[in-house]
Scaffold this motif. Structure first.
Motif, PDB file in Angstrom:
ATOM      1  N   MET A  82       0.851  -1.188   0.000  1.00  0.00           N
ATOM      2  CA  MET A  82       0.000   0.000   0.000  1.00  0.00           C
ATOM      3  C   MET A  82       0.882   1.231   0.000  1.00  0.00           C
ATOM      4  O   MET A  82       2.007   1.188   0.476  1.00  0.00           O
ATOM      5  CB  MET A  82      -0.869   0.025   1.256  1.00  0.00           C
ATOM      6  CG  MET A  82      -2.003  -0.965   1.272  1.00  0.00           C
ATOM      7  SD  MET A  82      -2.934  -0.824   2.802  1.00  0.00           S
ATOM      8  CE  MET A  82      -4.500  -0.316   2.168  1.00  0.00           C
ATOM      9  N   THR A  83       0.317   2.336  -0.481  1.00  0.00           N
ATOM     10  CA  THR A  83       1.057   3.583  -0.378  1.00  0.00           C
ATOM     11  C   THR A  83       0.912   4.088   1.064  1.00  0.00           C
ATOM     12  O   THR A  83       0.044   3.627   1.800  1.00  0.00           O
ATOM     13  CB  THR A  83       0.496   4.651  -1.310  1.00  0.00           C
ATOM     14  OG1 THR A  83      -0.852   4.938  -0.905  1.00  0.00           O
ATOM     15  CG2 THR A  83       0.513   4.187  -2.756  1.00  0.00           C
ATOM     16  N   VAL A  84       1.766   5.028   1.432  1.00  0.00           N
ATOM     17  CA  VAL A  84       1.721   5.554   2.794  1.00  0.00           C
ATOM     18  C   VAL A  84       0.340   6.156   3.072  1.00  0.00           C
ATOM     19  O   VAL A  84      -0.286   5.851   4.092  1.00  0.00           O
ATOM     20  CB  VAL A  84       2.831   6.609   2.999  1.00  0.00           C
ATOM     21  CG1 VAL A  84       2.688   7.274   4.360  1.00  0.00           C
ATOM     22  CG2 VAL A  84       4.204   5.972   2.844  1.00  0.00           C
ATOM     23  N   GLU A  85      -0.156   6.965   2.159  1.00  0.00           N
ATOM     24  CA  GLU A  85      -1.455   7.617   2.373  1.00  0.00           C
ATOM     25  C   GLU A  85      -2.575   6.587   2.480  1.00  0.00           C
ATOM     26  O   GLU A  85      -3.366   6.620   3.416  1.00  0.00           O
ATOM     27  CB  GLU A  85      -1.771   8.598   1.226  1.00  0.00           C
ATOM     28  CG  GLU A  85      -1.008   9.901   1.270  1.00  0.00           C
ATOM     29  CD  GLU A  85       0.370   9.799   0.641  1.00  0.00           C
ATOM     30  OE1 GLU A  85       0.714   8.699   0.126  1.00  0.00           O
ATOM     31  OE2 GLU A  85       1.128  10.790   0.663  1.00  0.00           O
ATOM     32  N   ALA A  86      -2.629   5.683   1.516  1.00  0.00           N
ATOM     33  CA  ALA A  86      -3.717   4.693   1.513  1.00  0.00           C
ATOM     34  C   ALA A  86      -3.691   3.864   2.793  1.00  0.00           C
ATOM     35  O   ALA A  86      -4.734   3.603   3.395  1.00  0.00           O
ATOM     36  CB  ALA A  86      -3.597   3.794   0.291  1.00  0.00           C
ATOM     37  N   GLY A  87      -2.493   3.465   3.202  1.00  0.00           N
ATOM     38  CA  GLY A  87      -2.370   2.639   4.409  1.00  0.00           C
ATOM     39  C   GLY A  87      -2.848   3.359   5.649  1.00  0.00           C
ATOM     40  O   GLY A  87      -3.643   2.831   6.428  1.00  0.00           O
ATOM     41  N   LEU A  88      -2.386   4.589   5.824  1.00  0.00           N
ATOM     42  CA  LEU A  88      -2.768   5.334   7.029  1.00  0.00           C
ATOM     43  C   LEU A  88      -4.252   5.707   6.992  1.00  0.00           C
ATOM     44  O   LEU A  88      -4.917   5.692   8.035  1.00  0.00           O
ATOM     45  CB  LEU A  88      -1.889   6.568   7.198  1.00  0.00           C
ATOM     46  CG  LEU A  88      -0.419   6.272   7.499  1.00  0.00           C
ATOM     47  CD1 LEU A  88       0.374   7.554   7.686  1.00  0.00           C
ATOM     48  CD2 LEU A  88      -0.259   5.398   8.732  1.00  0.00           C
ATOM     49  N   ASN A  89      -4.766   6.032   5.798  1.00  0.00           N
ATOM     50  CA  ASN A  89      -6.197   6.322   5.698  1.00  0.00           C
ATOM     51  C   ASN A  89      -7.022   5.105   6.113  1.00  0.00           C
ATOM     52  O   ASN A  89      -8.017   5.228   6.830  1.00  0.00           O
ATOM     53  CB  ASN A  89      -6.576   6.730   4.273  1.00  0.00           C
ATOM     54  CG  ASN A  89      -6.098   8.135   3.953  1.00  0.00           C
ATOM     55  OD1 ASN A  89      -5.766   8.903   4.845  1.00  0.00           O
ATOM     56  ND2 ASN A  89      -6.048   8.459   2.670  1.00  0.00           N
ATOM     57  N   GLN A  90      -6.585   3.947   5.663  1.00  0.00           N
ATOM     58  CA  GLN A  90      -7.307   2.731   6.026  1.00  0.00           C
ATOM     59  C   GLN A  90      -7.264   2.502   7.533  1.00  0.00           C
ATOM     60  O   GLN A  90      -8.271   2.172   8.155  1.00  0.00           O
ATOM     61  CB  GLN A  90      -6.704   1.538   5.295  1.00  0.00           C
ATOM     62  CG  GLN A  90      -7.385   0.228   5.636  1.00  0.00           C
ATOM     63  CD  GLN A  90      -6.590  -0.975   5.164  1.00  0.00           C
ATOM     64  OE1 GLN A  90      -6.329  -1.126   3.970  1.00  0.00           O
ATOM     65  NE2 GLN A  90      -6.197  -1.814   6.098  1.00  0.00           N
TER      66      GLN A  90
END
Lengths: 447, 294
Positions: free
Chosen positions: A417-425
């Protein structure tokens, strides 16, 4: 699991035998303390209880290890429901919110007042007491074993690249890591997915929030925000270092924990609890020179105090007056500077009161070899006035939130996952957990 | 109509099954009842109260993508582990049954793993499969990043399947061997006299006669893989990396015991129970009936 439980039972049994042996002399008031530490640390807690029993003749405390922090809470809950619970239970940081809302306890302040103990609550380090206190600053439980995260660095490796001081900023860590890599060190800086060090401590010392409403202290309707703070930059920073090969992840499943990787001299820098200071002292490769420092900051950031980790002692409700009298006496006993010195010496934990720390400092405790460096933890905990973002974290279902965050970090660091996608999840799923917790305690307010 | 012997008076029968009934009631129906109650409420862990929420807990888990992933993973794990454990056990049992030299020692040695507690086995396998310290570290030296269950979910799944199967090879081995020894020697010997080779005899005589054992073990292996896999997962991977080995039973443990979400965990365990029951009923009613050789 089974092994731990068996060990805990054996321990409990032997403790009970011990109790039976010296109780024959006179009738003492007996009560129990359930703790969540095992092995060496568990034994040291039992020593504290033994010291209490030897210090007076009226009460007799039996300390019983339940195997782990989780199990101490689980078993106490099961026992509480069956009305067979201990008088005192050791509850870890993340279990605080549930207990506070349950009403299943005797508040510390009231307990001490009811049994005639004068307690100066300002003796406690604010950085420690606030983590367990209500939003108004009142303590419901007694801070007990406490630690914080610090930075470990290998002096020998640093000397090889012409450095004599530990890094103060993450930019320095990055630079030094490159130099070390060039000098032939395979693993300059190691970290693990643990969110306590990575997310919670980072956010606190950089003054960044983890959740709204003062990290949850102000109400159950708090929402996670760590996908919008500097923590995002930090995760990107770590990812970049991993990709470059100057940072590495070390965990049990990959063969060595960060503590083992640092002690063996394989990795030259890492960050972990000060409670591991003693372990590194004991297990470091012969002749290895190392030191500790406060956790690094991003360049140009003002340092805020770091967060405490560990557990506090709660008096549970529904016990007899005599048992509470004993519990109050025990709490008064462990708050003495001598008791704090004993416990800090035999474990890696830090003293929780200012007089306790001063007492040890005056005796030169922090100048002697194996203990030297542990004062860094207190320096870090007291680096600033306690702010709403560094007071603590009062979020329901926090164990599950940590797990969701950890899962996301694993996905990020293994390129899924990208950093943004991971943290958003992680934030989205964490918020769902918070809403569920809020519903479970519908109509209740955090004190 | 079968003419089964039976007690004339009802109360004697009741009296005789009563101890067993009490045990089942205490250790199965009572906890199941409590879980059922929790599954329809939101329960405060310290017992401060609960509120009825109807099917909310179920709709919560059924709308969660990650829950369905854990169901799928449990199936992959169940099929993979059963195939591996039964396949290896069958081969070993066939060899052992041929009474080659020293077979008595093999027979004893092969039963041992079942006596090893799952966490102990898991610690051993965690070391064996550790990418940087264990046996596989040597492999990684030659081909970097060939094996890493710490970051690769597929590797982690393979690791727990192997670690779990190791124990069940022993269990299956006992049953397969017993099944093979129950086949009359005369059949196999007759085959040999007719000129059938070893493999031919296995394929046409022994394996077909072994099918009842085979299906019995399949049921046991599959259901056990759903409920008994917890210890291995907890010690080796803790459900990671990034949920790749979070099986249904591990999720129940984590949500309930660690996360103190009793209601969510109760709802999940009801689903798991229904799944295991369905599986068992289907297999015993529709499959096992057709495979008895008269």
């Amino acid at each position: 699991m089974q092994i731990f439980r068996r060990a805990a039972m054996a321990l409990a049994f032997s403790t009970m035998l011990g109790v039976a042996a010296d109780a024959t002399a006179q009738q003492r008031i007996k009560f129990e303390l359930w703790q969540g530490l095992t092995g060496d640390l568990g034994e040291r807690v039992n020593d504290v209880c033994k010291r209490f029993n030897e210090s007076q003749a009226e009460f007799e405390i039996a300390c019983i290890s339940q195997g782990s922090y989780d199990e101490a809470v689980q078993n106490s809950i099961a026992a509480f429901r069956a009305k067979k619970h201990p008088t005192i239970v050791q509850v870890f940081d993340a279990g605080t919110a549930d207990l506070m809302l349950s009403g299943a306890f005797y508040p510390a302040k009231q307990l001490m007042a009811d049994f005639g103990h004068q307690v100066d609550w300002s003796r406690y380090f604010p950085g420690i007491s606030n983590y367990y206190a209500t939003s108004k600053g009142e303590l419901y439980s007694f801070p007990f074993n406490s630690s914080t995260a610090i930075f470990y660095w290998n002096k020998d490796a640093f000397a090889k690249v012409g450095r004599t001081a530990g890094p103060k900023t993450w930019e320095e860590v990055e630079g030094i890591s490159r130099e070390l890599k060039k000098a032939g060190y395979a693993c300059p800086f190691a970290f693990e997915h643990d969110t306590w060090q990575m997310m919670e401590q980072f956010s606190a010392i950089h003054g960044q929030p983890i959740a709204t409403r003062g990290n949850g202290y102000e109400g159950l309707d708090a929402e996670l925000v760590f996908n919008k703070t500097r923590f995002v930059d930090y995760v990107k920073f770590l990812k970049k270092g991993l990709d470059e090969g100057i940072f590495a992840i070390k965990e049990k499943v990959s063969g060595a924990t960060i503590s083992e990787a640092f002690s063996s001299g394989d990795c030259q820098m890492t960050m972990m609890s000060v409670a591991g200071h003693g372990t590194v002292s004991k297990t470091a490769k012969a002749g290895m020179n190392w030191d500790v420092a406060m956790l690094p900051l991003f360049d140009g950031t003002k340092r805020t105090n770091s967060l405490v980790g560990g557990a506090s002692l709660w008096a549970l409700s529904g016990k007899s007056k005599d048992e509470y009298r004993g519990a109050a006496a025990f709490f008064a006993f462990i708050a003495k500077p001598e008791s704090e010195e004993f416990f800090s010496t035999v474990t890696g934990y830090i003293p929780v009161t200012i007089p306790g720390f001063n007492f040890m400092k005056a005796k030169g405790f922090y100048e002697k070899a194996p203990y030297k460096g542990r004062e860094v933890a207190l320096e870090s905990l007291t680096a600033s006035e306690v702010t709403p973002n560094s007071r603590g974290i009062r979020l329901g279902g926090f164990i599950q939130i940590r797990k969701e965050t950890r899962d996301a970090l694993q996905a990020i660091f293994s390129d899924k996952m990208t950093v943004e996608a991971g943290l958003n999840q992680a934030v989205e799923r964490g918020n769902a957990i918070l809403r569920r917790f809020e519903r479970t305690y519908a109509g209740k307010q955090l004190p | 109509m079968e003419n089964r012997p039976h007690f004339k008076t009802l109360w004697l029968g009741v009296l005789l099954v009563l101890p067993q009934l009490l045990l089942v009631l205490t250790f199965f129906y009572w906890p199941t009842g409590a879980a059922l109650f929790w599954a329809f409420t939101l329960e405060q862990p310290w017992g401060g109260g609960s509120q009825f929420v109807g099917l909310d807990n179920f709709s919560n888990i059924f709308t969660d993508r990650f829950y369905w992933e854990s169901v799928l993973r449990s199936l992959v794990f169940g099929v993979g582990a059963s195939a591996l454990a039964m396949g290896i056990a069958l081969v070993l049992a066939l060899f052992c049954d041929r009474q080659l030299r020293g077979y008595a020692y093999y027979r004893t040695a092969l039963v041992w793993p079942f006596a090893v507690a799952a966490p102990a086995a898991a610690v051993a396998f965690r070391y064996i499969f550790a990418p940087e310290a264990g046996v596989f570290a040597a492999l990684n030296q030659l081909y970097p990043n060939l094996w890493n269950p710490a970051t690769n979910g597929d590797h982690a799944m393979i690791m727990i399947i192997i670690a779990y199967s190791w124990k069940y090879v022993a269990y299956n081995f006992i049953f397969f061997l017993a099944g093979l020894q129950a086949i009359p020697r005369s059949l196999v010997e007759a085959g040999a006299m007719d000129g059938a080779g070893v493999l031919r005899r296995m394929r046409d005589i022994q394996l077909p006669l072994l099918t009842p054992t085979f299906f019995f073990l399949l049921v046991i292996n599959l259901t056990d893989s759903f409920v008994d896999s917890f210890g291995i997962v907890d010690i080796t991977t803790e459900g990671g990396p990034s949920k790749a080995t979070t099986l249904m039973v591990y999720k129940i443990y984590f949500d309930g015991f660690k996360g103190l979400d009793y209601s969510g965990a109760a709802a999940q365990s009801i689903v798991l129970m229904v799944l295991v029951m369905t599986l068992t009923v289907v297999q015993f009613r529709y499959i096992e009936r057709r495979i008895h050789y008269k």
